[in-house]
Design a protein around this motif. Structure first.
Motif, short mmCIF file in Angstrom:
data_model
loop_
_atom_site.label_atom_id
_atom_site.label_comp_id
_atom_site.label_asym_id
_atom_site.label_seq_id
_atom_site.Cartn_x
_atom_site.Cartn_y
_atom_site.Cartn_z
N ASN A 104 0.82 -1.21 0.00
CA ASN A 104 0.00 0.00 0.00
C ASN A 104 0.86 1.26 0.00
O ASN A 104 0.35 2.36 0.13
N LEU A 105 2.18 1.10 -0.17
CA LEU A 105 3.08 2.26 -0.18
C LEU A 105 3.09 3.00 -1.52
O LEU A 105 3.63 4.08 -1.60
N GLY A 106 2.54 2.42 -2.56
CA GLY A 106 2.59 3.07 -3.86
C GLY A 106 4.00 3.05 -4.41
O GLY A 106 4.88 2.34 -3.92
N SER A 107 4.23 3.83 -5.44
CA SER A 107 5.54 3.87 -6.11
C SER A 107 6.31 5.10 -5.69
O SER A 107 5.74 6.10 -5.25
N SER A 108 7.62 5.01 -5.86
CA SER A 108 8.47 6.19 -5.74
C SER A 108 9.00 6.48 -7.13
O SER A 108 9.08 5.60 -7.98
N TYR A 109 9.36 7.74 -7.36
CA TYR A 109 9.81 8.17 -8.68
C TYR A 109 11.19 8.76 -8.54
O TYR A 109 11.38 9.79 -7.89
N TRP A 110 12.18 8.08 -9.14
CA TRP A 110 13.59 8.40 -9.00
C TRP A 110 14.07 9.19 -10.21
O TRP A 110 13.79 8.82 -11.35
N ASP A 111 14.81 10.25 -9.94
CA ASP A 111 15.45 11.07 -10.96
C ASP A 111 16.93 11.13 -10.57
O ASP A 111 17.28 11.75 -9.57
N ILE A 112 17.79 10.44 -11.35
CA ILE A 112 19.19 10.25 -10.97
C ILE A 112 20.08 10.92 -12.02
O ILE A 112 20.04 10.55 -13.19
N THR A 113 20.87 11.90 -11.58
CA THR A 113 21.72 12.67 -12.48
C THR A 113 23.19 12.47 -12.12
O THR A 113 23.55 12.49 -10.94
N PHE A 114 24.02 12.31 -13.14
CA PHE A 114 25.45 12.03 -12.99
C PHE A 114 26.25 13.19 -13.57
O PHE A 114 25.93 13.69 -14.65
N SER A 115 27.30 13.60 -12.86
CA SER A 115 28.19 14.64 -13.39
C SER A 115 29.61 14.41 -12.90
O SER A 115 29.82 13.92 -11.79
N GLU A 116 30.57 14.76 -13.75
CA GLU A 116 31.97 14.63 -13.38
C GLU A 116 32.40 15.86 -12.59
O GLU A 116 31.95 16.97 -12.85
#
Length: 166
Positions: A108-120
């Motif tokens: 019943n927790l539903g979904s989480s929405y991940w936004d993952i950004t990579f930088s040097e």
């Protein structure tokens, strides 16, 4: 290994979001691979003493990763990622949902929405993560379940794996 790696964790209750900023003493290519290759993910994507076990992974827009976090006693806690956006070595987004071994939602927790950004950043790589939940109640429940401690532990394991790739 660089001892003073950046690790910032904050909770934005107003926007129902966890924000994590983490530095890794490794190349962008190695860090990207660690987040996008199932064989590497299974080495670190679970807080000790749990282990990660991928059933399948199709890293493409519209693809999915079905995996379990397996306890020392063999209990499996399944989740599914659904990839919604991929910009190689820059960013990817996915939903994450607790499910059964077939990928059917069972929480019943539903979904989480991940936004993952990579930088040097010189000789290191910065990973910025924003994880949005559907409600403040869901966010608080995940935090109570030990999310901060778990993600911190997994990142420390990833540090060790990346160190061996130098």
């Amino acid at each position: 290994m660089k001892a003073d790696l950046l690790m910032h964790f904050s909770v934005d209750k107003e926007n129902k979001t966890v924000n994590i900023k983490r530095e890794f003493n490794a190349s962008l290519s190695n860090v990207w691979s660690a987040w996008t290759d199932a064989s590497v993910l299974d080495l670190w994507w679970a807080p000790a003493p749990f282990k990660s076990k991928t059933k399948f992974m199709d890293f493409r827009v519209g693809g999915k990763r079905l995996y379990a976090m397996v306890s020392p006693e063999g209990e499996e806690r399944w989740s599914i990622f659904e990839y919604t956006s991929i910009s190689p070595k820059v960013n990817f987004k996915h939903s994450a949902t607790f499910c059964d071994a077939e990928g059917l939602p069972n929480s019943n927790l539903g979904s989480s929405y991940w936004d993952i950004t990579f930088s040097e950043n010189k000789d290191s790589t910065i990973v910025d993560i924003a994880i949005k939940r559907g409600s403040l109640e869901e966010l608080e429940k995940v935090i109570e379940m030990g999310f901060k401690e778990g993600i911190t532990s997994t990142m420390q394991t990833l540090d060790k794996i990346l160190e061996t790739k130098k």
